[in-house]
Scaffold this motif. Structure first.
Motif, mmCIF file in Angstrom:
data_model
loop_
_atom_site.group_PDB
_atom_site.id
_atom_site.type_symbol
_atom_site.label_atom_id
_atom_site.label_comp_id
_atom_site.label_asym_id
_atom_site.label_seq_id
_atom_site.Cartn_x
_atom_site.Cartn_y
_atom_site.Cartn_z
ATOM 1 N N LYS A 604 0.892 -1.161 -0.123
ATOM 2 C CA LYS A 604 -0.026 -0.123 0.056
ATOM 3 C C LYS A 604 0.721 1.234 0.192
ATOM 4 N N LYS A 605 1.879 1.291 0.583
ATOM 5 C CA LYS A 605 2.991 2.076 0.740
ATOM 6 C C LYS A 605 4.249 1.785 0.280
ATOM 7 N N PRO A 606 4.516 1.568 -1.035
ATOM 8 C CA PRO A 606 5.793 1.059 -1.684
ATOM 9 C C PRO A 606 6.884 1.937 -1.646
ATOM 10 N N GLU A 607 8.096 1.353 -1.227
ATOM 11 C CA GLU A 607 9.289 1.983 -1.287
ATOM 12 C C GLU A 607 10.261 1.625 -2.662
ATOM 13 N N TYR A 608 10.542 2.704 -3.304
ATOM 14 C CA TYR A 608 10.804 2.327 -4.682
ATOM 15 C C TYR A 608 11.614 3.635 -5.386
ATOM 16 N N LYS A 609 12.561 3.157 -6.286
ATOM 17 C CA LYS A 609 13.143 4.416 -7.132
ATOM 18 C C LYS A 609 13.065 4.250 -8.500
ATOM 19 N N VAL A 610 12.650 5.163 -9.358
ATOM 20 C CA VAL A 610 12.736 5.105 -10.701
ATOM 21 C C VAL A 610 13.786 5.869 -11.453
ATOM 22 N N ASP A 611 14.580 5.076 -12.105
ATOM 23 C CA ASP A 611 15.613 5.711 -12.913
ATOM 24 C C ASP A 611 15.053 6.234 -14.338
ATOM 25 N N GLU A 612 14.717 7.351 -14.362
ATOM 26 C CA GLU A 612 13.899 7.915 -15.233
ATOM 27 C C GLU A 612 14.794 8.014 -16.705
ATOM 28 N N TYR A 613 15.866 8.029 -16.420
ATOM 29 C CA TYR A 613 16.787 8.068 -17.764
ATOM 30 C C TYR A 613 17.099 6.922 -18.202
ATOM 31 N N GLY A 614 17.506 5.912 -17.422
ATOM 32 C CA GLY A 614 18.032 4.587 -18.104
ATOM 33 C C GLY A 614 16.570 3.710 -18.119
ATOM 34 N N GLY A 615 15.470 4.027 -17.535
ATOM 35 C CA GLY A 615 14.137 3.219 -17.585
ATOM 36 C C GLY A 615 14.140 2.170 -16.802
ATOM 37 N N TYR A 616 14.369 2.275 -15.414
ATOM 38 C CA TYR A 616 14.252 1.042 -14.722
ATOM 39 C C TYR A 616 13.322 1.389 -13.434
ATOM 40 N N LEU A 617 12.630 0.513 -12.871
ATOM 41 C CA LEU A 617 12.061 0.600 -11.669
ATOM 42 C C LEU A 617 12.637 -0.284 -10.494
ATOM 43 N N TYR A 618 13.271 0.340 -9.390
ATOM 44 C CA TYR A 618 13.699 -0.650 -8.222
ATOM 45 C C TYR A 618 12.601 -0.537 -7.086
ATOM 46 N N TYR A 619 12.279 -1.729 -6.912
ATOM 47 C CA TYR A 619 11.163 -1.745 -5.552
ATOM 48 C C TYR A 619 11.606 -2.677 -4.675
ATOM 49 N N LYS A 620 11.289 -2.081 -3.339
ATOM 50 C CA LYS A 620 11.527 -2.802 -2.495
ATOM 51 C C LYS A 620 10.559 -3.859 -2.075
ATOM 52 N N ALA A 621 10.898 -5.226 -2.361
ATOM 53 C CA ALA A 621 9.623 -6.147 -2.337
ATOM 54 C C ALA A 621 9.723 -6.598 -0.720
ATOM 55 N N ASN A 622 10.401 -6.809 -0.042
ATOM 56 C CA ASN A 622 10.570 -7.088 1.272
ATOM 57 C C ASN A 622 11.821 -6.496 2.012
ATOM 58 N N ASP A 623 11.953 -6.894 3.353
ATOM 59 C CA ASP A 623 12.884 -6.077 4.061
ATOM 60 C C ASP A 623 14.399 -6.276 3.655
ATOM 61 N N LYS A 624 14.437 -7.362 2.906
ATOM 62 C CA LYS A 624 15.843 -7.727 2.393
ATOM 63 C C LYS A 624 15.963 -7.899 0.891
ATOM 64 N N THR A 625 14.887 -7.677 -0.045
ATOM 65 C CA THR A 625 14.939 -7.925 -1.352
ATOM 66 C C THR A 625 14.478 -6.654 -2.194
ATOM 67 N N ILE A 626 15.171 -6.546 -3.230
ATOM 68 C CA ILE A 626 15.053 -5.623 -4.334
ATOM 69 C C ILE A 626 14.657 -6.128 -5.572
ATOM 70 N N TYR A 627 13.467 -5.401 -6.175
ATOM 71 C CA TYR A 627 13.132 -6.160 -7.361
ATOM 72 C C TYR A 627 13.610 -5.055 -8.596
ATOM 73 N N ALA A 628 14.023 -5.344 -9.583
ATOM 74 C CA ALA A 628 14.368 -4.360 -10.866
ATOM 75 C C ALA A 628 13.291 -4.880 -12.090
ATOM 76 N N TYR A 629 12.655 -3.945 -12.530
ATOM 77 C CA TYR A 629 11.686 -4.071 -13.674
ATOM 78 C C TYR A 629 12.414 -3.243 -14.910
ATOM 79 N N ASP A 630 12.349 -3.597 -15.828
ATOM 80 C CA ASP A 630 12.670 -2.751 -17.265
ATOM 81 C C ASP A 630 11.490 -2.069 -17.700
ATOM 82 N N LEU A 631 11.406 -0.991 -17.657
ATOM 83 C CA LEU A 631 10.170 -0.003 -17.950
ATOM 84 C C LEU A 631 10.281 0.038 -19.624
ATOM 85 N N LYS A 632 11.433 0.010 -20.294
ATOM 86 C CA LYS A 632 11.365 0.325 -21.624
ATOM 87 C C LYS A 632 10.689 -0.709 -22.468
ATOM 88 N N LYS A 633 10.638 -1.865 -22.024
ATOM 89 C CA LYS A 633 9.937 -3.077 -22.737
ATOM 90 C C LYS A 633 8.390 -3.017 -22.856
#
Length: 633
Positions: A604-633
């Motif tokens: 409900k309250k995600p912690e994330y960063k968006v690399d708007e230049y490179g086109g990636y989303l970094y999402y804190k999935a849980n206390d120890k894990t980061i997910y990376a999504y390619d936004l360009k595809k």
């Protein structure tokens, strides 16, 4: 036949369902990183690497690699103030430990990390340092200068301050030397390093509590003088005139010293400047100095103001009979061919010649917070939170009969529409069009963004006008009629980091005046005080690419290549919103307004960063894990 048509219809519906599912409900990340410790903070660097602070230390994530590009757990958990990202570089300086009684800025442990290549370039523990006084990255030379006390050597050597210069590109020691003869009484206290050393072509100057010491690159002592407690130094292009800056004992004023290549003081007496020096320009006409005098709650308090002074480089004497009154904090400062142009945060623009004569007929009154000052063919355009105008740079006369005034807005977007020879300014809920030739103003369109937002970006695309904010996107035809308006409800006001529209700003790529001195970049032609052309701000990526390319090293090459490519936000806008199934990020096409991609985030309250230049989303999935999504595809 009927059965066949039914089967075809069902197959098509299934295909559409699968397509929609892959487009709008993608939850599978391109990369997943289990960091093995609680995540405390995420920092997106200018190089596109996500640096994550955990309970164990630091980790760096590059989305093109399945494992962290580096992990640094040598010092354990780090406080935010113990991690410094050097501006305009791929380097992180990590500091940890108790303060030395000899040097208030000393730390017991330091490390330097190249986050692009994932290399620990320097670690005081591994390199046998017992106590670090200073640890400075010097650009564009791409060197590291360290001072302190080493663990190795004789008993006398273990208490004698030492300086070492490392090459950051090769990660190797260039040379090192003691600041005084080991064993001399009081050497550690007298020769503790008090400021940032100055690296010149032929020698190195080290500011100490005893005075300035010059050493050749082989460690041979060239000279000493008695100018104590200097915090930073700068030299002219010839490296024959050197200036040292000393903060006075009360911490409120600055003393400026001029030193020759043999260590001699070139002025009869140093010059005391009221306030702390924030800008220092060595010009053919003299030395332009801006110092900030804080009053009340800091530089933006009512009693705070900047002092602008011009000193003679030869004698240090004040060249102006009467300094210009600023009545506020200098927000913009530009060196022009005929003088100095400056803008004040609390409102007002003025220009003064190098001889101290006012060039404008009278100081130009403006609104508070000058967001932009730039060249246009018609003159100087300025935009504040409440007004805008173009003025003659020679006289200060207003080109538009009277300034465009609008309701005070924290966000003002603008651009130049070349095809129609007009300036477009969006402030509050109105889009204004100003004829570039006549200055006539028309209200082109009323803009109603939801959640009381105002546009913060604007660009002309294929003859249409694109505007956006955190939760709204809009396209207007050239006559102001609406082509589309997309609104994406914010997930909530607290705990969210909204995506900032537009590509990475130039200010975050190229060091500002204050950070340039810290990064050692004041003499490498960055052009900190050059007044840029209006509508040239889309070229900040090329400027960054060129700046990185000018510095030797593989990591700078990688950063240069990053900004040679087109930004991921060139044709799309990324927005965090409330989807039917929960909170997620949507990718919206700027021209059509259609959603091209959705990524559902389960918090409900995600912690994330968006690399708007490179086109990636970094999402804190849980206390120890980061997910990376390619936004360009």
């Amino acid at each position: 036949m009927k059965m066949l048509l039914t089967q075809i219809k069902n197959t098509m519906m299934l295909a559409l369902f699968i397509s929609a599912t892959s487009l709008f409900a993608q939850e599978t990340p391109n990369q997943s990183y289990d960091l093995g410790a609680k995540i405390n903070e995420m920092t997106l660097t200018v190089g596109g690497v996500l640096v994550v602070a955990t309970n164990d230390g630091l980790a760096g994530i590059r989305p093109d690699q399945s494992q962290p590009v580096f992990t640094f757990n040598n010092f354990g958990k780090l406080k935010p103030e113990e991690t410094e990202f050097i501006p305009g570089s791929p380097y992180i300086v990590v500091s940890q430990g108790a303060t030395s009684k000899f040097a208030g800025i000393a730390k017991t442990k330091r490390a330097v990390i190249d986050y692009m290549q994932g290399k620990v370039i320097f670690n005081s523990d591994d390199d046998s340092w017992n106590q670090i006084y200073t640890c400075d990255v010097v650009l564009p030379q791409n060197k590291l200068i360290v001072s302190g006390i080493q663990k190795i050597g004789t008993k006398a050597e273990k208490v004698t301050p030492k300086v070492a210069v490392y090459d950051l590109n090769s990660s190797k020691l260039d040379y090192s030397f003691f600041l005084d003869k080991p064993g001399r009484v009081g050497v550690a206290k007298n020769f503790s390093v008090t400021g940032r050393p100055l690296l010149l072509k032929e020698f190195l100057i080290i500011p100490t509590a005893q005075g300035l010491i010059a050493k050749s690159h082989t460690g041979e002592e060239l000279w000493q003088n008695k100018i104590k407690n200097v915090s930073w130094l700068v030299a002219d292009e010839t490296e024959k005139e050197i200036y040292g800056f000393e903060t006075t004992t009360n911490g409120k004023n600055t003393r400026i010293h001029k030193i020759g290549t043999s260590g001699q003081e070139l002025w009869e007496d140093d010059r005391k400047v009221k306030g702390i020096v924030s800008k220092f320009e060595i010009l053919p006409q003299g030395l332009a100095v801006v110092s900030n005098v804080a009053g009340g709650d800091g530089a933006f308090a009512a009693k705070s103001e900047s002092k602008i002074t011009m000193f003679s480089a030869a004698t240090g004497e004040d060249l102006w009979d009467k300094a210009p009154k600023t009545k506020g904090y200098v927000q913009h400062f530009y060196i022009m061919e005929d003088g100095i142009l400056f803008g004040i945060y609390s409102g007002g623009i003025n220009k003064i010649s190098f001889n101290g004569e006012t060039l404008f007929k009278k100081p130009l009154k403006t609104g508070e917070n000058i967001m932009m000052m730039a060249h246009t063919p018609q003159g100087l355009i300025y935009i504040t939170g409440e007004d805008a105008n173009i003025v003659n740079l020679e006289t200060g006369d207003e080109i538009w009969g009277k300034p465009l005034k609008y309701k005070n807005s924290a966000s003002v977007a603008s651009t130049y529409d070349a095809a129609n020879e007009r300036y477009l300014i969006a402030a509050g809920d109105v889009l204004y069009a100003i004829d570039a030739n006549s200055g006539d103003v028309t209200e082109l369109s009323k803009i109603k963004f939801e959640e009381k937002e105002s546009p913060n970006t604007m660009e002309v695309r294929n003859g249409n006008i694109f505007l956006s904010s955190s939760q709204n996107v809009m396209s207007l035809e050239s006559n102001g009629s609406e082509k589309y308006h997309g609104y994406y409800k914010s997930p909530g006001k607290s705990g969210f980091m909204k995506v900032v529209g537009g590509v990475v700003a130039a200010a975050s790529l190229v060091a500002t005046a204050s950070t340039a001195y810290a990064a050692g970049m004041n003499n490498n032609g960055i052009g900190i005080n050059n007044l840029r052309n209006y509508n040239d701000y889309g070229k900040e990526a090329k400027r960054a690419s060129d700046m990185f390319a000018s510095i030797a090293g593989a990591s700078f090459d990688m950063m240069s290549q990053r900004f040679k490519a087109s930004a991921a936000t060139e044709n799309a806008q990324f927005i965090l919103t409330k989807l039917d199934s929960g909170v997620g990020l949507v990718k919206v096409n700027k021209d059509s307004g259609k959603i091209e991609k959705e990524i559902l985030l389960k918090d409900k309250k995600p912690e994330y960063k968006v690399d708007e230049y490179g086109g990636y989303l970094y999402y804190k999935a849980n206390d120890k894990t980061i997910y990376a999504y390619d936004l360009k595809k």
